[in-house]
Design a protein around this motif. Structure first.
Motif, PDB file in Angstrom:
ATOM      1  N   TYR A  35      35.514  93.212  48.239  1.00  0.00           N
ATOM      2  CA  TYR A  35      34.840  91.989  48.138  1.00  0.00           C
ATOM      3  C   TYR A  35      34.745  91.355  46.833  1.00  0.00           C
ATOM      4  O   TYR A  35      35.123  90.186  46.684  1.00  0.00           O
ATOM      5  CB  TYR A  35      33.297  92.320  48.367  1.00  0.00           C
ATOM      6  CG  TYR A  35      32.678  92.433  49.753  1.00  0.00           C
ATOM      7  CD1 TYR A  35      32.573  91.155  50.315  1.00  0.00           C
ATOM      8  CD2 TYR A  35      32.602  93.647  50.466  1.00  0.00           C
ATOM      9  CE1 TYR A  35      32.196  91.374  51.761  1.00  0.00           C
ATOM     10  CE2 TYR A  35      32.029  93.616  51.698  1.00  0.00           C
ATOM     11  CZ  TYR A  35      31.791  92.646  52.395  1.00  0.00           C
ATOM     12  OH  TYR A  35      31.518  92.607  53.655  1.00  0.00           O
ATOM     13  N   LEU A  38      38.065  89.459  46.090  1.00  0.00           N
ATOM     14  CA  LEU A  38      38.221  88.147  47.304  1.00  0.00           C
ATOM     15  C   LEU A  38      38.304  86.949  46.277  1.00  0.00           C
ATOM     16  O   LEU A  38      38.830  86.023  46.427  1.00  0.00           O
ATOM     17  CB  LEU A  38      36.942  87.718  47.914  1.00  0.00           C
ATOM     18  CG  LEU A  38      37.185  88.712  49.449  1.00  0.00           C
ATOM     19  CD1 LEU A  38      35.854  88.383  50.074  1.00  0.00           C
ATOM     20  CD2 LEU A  38      38.485  87.879  50.127  1.00  0.00           C
ATOM     21  N   LEU A  69      24.978  94.571  51.533  1.00  0.00           N
ATOM     22  CA  LEU A  69      25.732  93.787  50.426  1.00  0.00           C
ATOM     23  C   LEU A  69      24.414  93.354  49.563  1.00  0.00           C
ATOM     24  O   LEU A  69      23.542  92.706  49.992  1.00  0.00           O
ATOM     25  CB  LEU A  69      26.451  92.511  50.948  1.00  0.00           C
ATOM     26  CG  LEU A  69      27.839  92.964  51.538  1.00  0.00           C
ATOM     27  CD1 LEU A  69      28.357  91.403  51.980  1.00  0.00           C
ATOM     28  CD2 LEU A  69      28.675  93.498  50.606  1.00  0.00           C
ATOM     29  N   ILE A  97      34.623  79.635  49.526  1.00  0.00           N
ATOM     30  CA  ILE A  97      33.707  81.033  49.538  1.00  0.00           C
ATOM     31  C   ILE A  97      32.919  80.727  50.647  1.00  0.00           C
ATOM     32  O   ILE A  97      32.934  81.888  51.559  1.00  0.00           O
ATOM     33  CB  ILE A  97      32.715  80.949  48.375  1.00  0.00           C
ATOM     34  CG1 ILE A  97      33.418  81.065  46.989  1.00  0.00           C
ATOM     35  CG2 ILE A  97      31.532  81.885  48.429  1.00  0.00           C
ATOM     36  CD1 ILE A  97      32.781  80.989  45.757  1.00  0.00           C
ATOM     37  N   ARG A  98      32.375  79.715  51.168  1.00  0.00           N
ATOM     38  CA  ARG A  98      31.664  79.668  52.447  1.00  0.00           C
ATOM     39  C   ARG A  98      32.595  80.012  53.522  1.00  0.00           C
ATOM     40  O   ARG A  98      32.306  80.712  54.705  1.00  0.00           O
ATOM     41  CB  ARG A  98      31.120  78.342  52.645  1.00  0.00           C
ATOM     42  CG  ARG A  98      30.249  78.313  53.882  1.00  0.00           C
ATOM     43  CD  ARG A  98      29.454  76.856  53.947  1.00  0.00           C
ATOM     44  NE  ARG A  98      28.792  76.608  52.582  1.00  0.00           N
ATOM     45  CZ  ARG A  98      29.011  75.316  51.916  1.00  0.00           C
ATOM     46  NH1 ARG A  98      29.609  74.333  52.452  1.00  0.00           N
ATOM     47  NH2 ARG A  98      28.393  75.072  51.041  1.00  0.00           N
ATOM     48  N   ILE A 100      35.576  81.723  53.804  1.00  0.00           N
ATOM     49  CA  ILE A 100      35.930  82.977  53.676  1.00  0.00           C
ATOM     50  C   ILE A 100      34.948  84.109  54.037  1.00  0.00           C
ATOM     51  O   ILE A 100      35.099  85.074  54.913  1.00  0.00           O
ATOM     52  CB  ILE A 100      36.756  83.489  52.282  1.00  0.00           C
ATOM     53  CG1 ILE A 100      37.962  82.652  52.255  1.00  0.00           C
ATOM     54  CG2 ILE A 100      36.877  85.037  52.327  1.00  0.00           C
ATOM     55  CD1 ILE A 100      38.625  82.817  50.785  1.00  0.00           C
ATOM     56  N   THR A 101      33.717  84.047  53.383  1.00  0.00           N
ATOM     57  CA  THR A 101      32.802  84.943  53.513  1.00  0.00           C
ATOM     58  C   THR A 101      31.664  84.666  54.901  1.00  0.00           C
ATOM     59  O   THR A 101      30.953  85.407  55.239  1.00  0.00           O
ATOM     60  CB  THR A 101      31.818  85.258  52.213  1.00  0.00           C
ATOM     61  OG1 THR A 101      31.065  83.704  52.099  1.00  0.00           O
ATOM     62  CG2 THR A 101      32.850  85.458  51.175  1.00  0.00           C
ATOM     63  N   MET A 103      29.166  82.974  54.425  1.00  0.00           N
ATOM     64  CA  MET A 103      27.799  83.103  53.526  1.00  0.00           C
ATOM     65  C   MET A 103      27.557  81.518  53.083  1.00  0.00           C
ATOM     66  O   MET A 103      28.334  80.922  52.571  1.00  0.00           O
ATOM     67  CB  MET A 103      27.916  83.885  52.269  1.00  0.00           C
ATOM     68  CG  MET A 103      27.944  85.345  52.797  1.00  0.00           C
ATOM     69  SD  MET A 103      27.771  86.588  51.348  1.00  0.00           S
ATOM     70  CE  MET A 103      29.578  86.634  50.967  1.00  0.00           C
ATOM     71  N   LYS A 113      22.526  91.126  52.215  1.00  0.00           N
ATOM     72  CA  LYS A 113      22.803  90.892  53.622  1.00  0.00           C
ATOM     73  C   LYS A 113      23.234  92.151  54.391  1.00  0.00           C
ATOM     74  O   LYS A 113      24.107  92.922  54.039  1.00  0.00           O
ATOM     75  CB  LYS A 113      24.000  89.836  53.583  1.00  0.00           C
ATOM     76  CG  LYS A 113      24.407  89.528  54.895  1.00  0.00           C
ATOM     77  CD  LYS A 113      25.533  88.617  54.754  1.00  0.00           C
ATOM     78  CE  LYS A 113      26.029  88.085  56.523  1.00  0.00           C
ATOM     79  NZ  LYS A 113      26.895  86.997  56.245  1.00  0.00           N
TER      80      LYS A 113
END
Length: 133
Positions: A35, A38, A69, A97-98, A100-101, A103, A113
């Motif tokens: 993580y 990344l 997490l 980021i949004r 790939i994750t 989130m 999470k």
């Protein structure tokens, strides 16, 4: 002869009880490291880590895991640090980021999470067990 049979049975029982896969601590550290690699930013740690199942699959080991997490940085801090290290603009870094994750950008330090992972593959390498593709 009887003593040899007892020793042989004890050795077989000992071998049968040995784990053939990675330990929970190795799995946890590998996942946490993946993580944080990344985005080349340390932003999470794993809590409440539990291996719920594990099995060999050829030369690999498949693990079913649950963990939380816990974010150590806010989404804003993560985007800023990732943008700086990657050379991307803030908007591009946030979208990456949004994507790939999965989130959203609304987490803050201490938020968690829950993750329920099935069949994460590990392979044994010269340097121990590693997450495999």
């Amino acid at each position: 002869m009887k003593i040899k049979m007892i020793i042989l049975a004890a050795c077989m029982a000992l071998l049968a009880s040995c784990s053939s896969g990675p330990s929970e601590s190795v799995m946890k550290s590998q996942i946490e490291e993946s993580y944080n690699k990344l985005f080349n930013v340390e932003f999470v740690k794993l809590e409440n880590f539990d291996k719920t199942n594990g099995r060999e699959s050829g030369e690999d080991y498949l693990a079913d895991l649950t963990y939380d997490l816990e974010f150590t940085k806010s989404a804003t801090e993560l985007v800023k640090e990732f943008s700086k290290k990657s050379g991307m603009g803030l908007r591009e870094a946030a979208m990456t980021i949004r994507t790939i994750t999965g989130m959203s950008g609304k987490f803050k330090p201490g938020d968690t999470k829950h993750m329920d992972v099935k069949g994460l593959k590990f392979a044994e390498s010269e340097n121990g067990w590693v997450i495999s593709k």
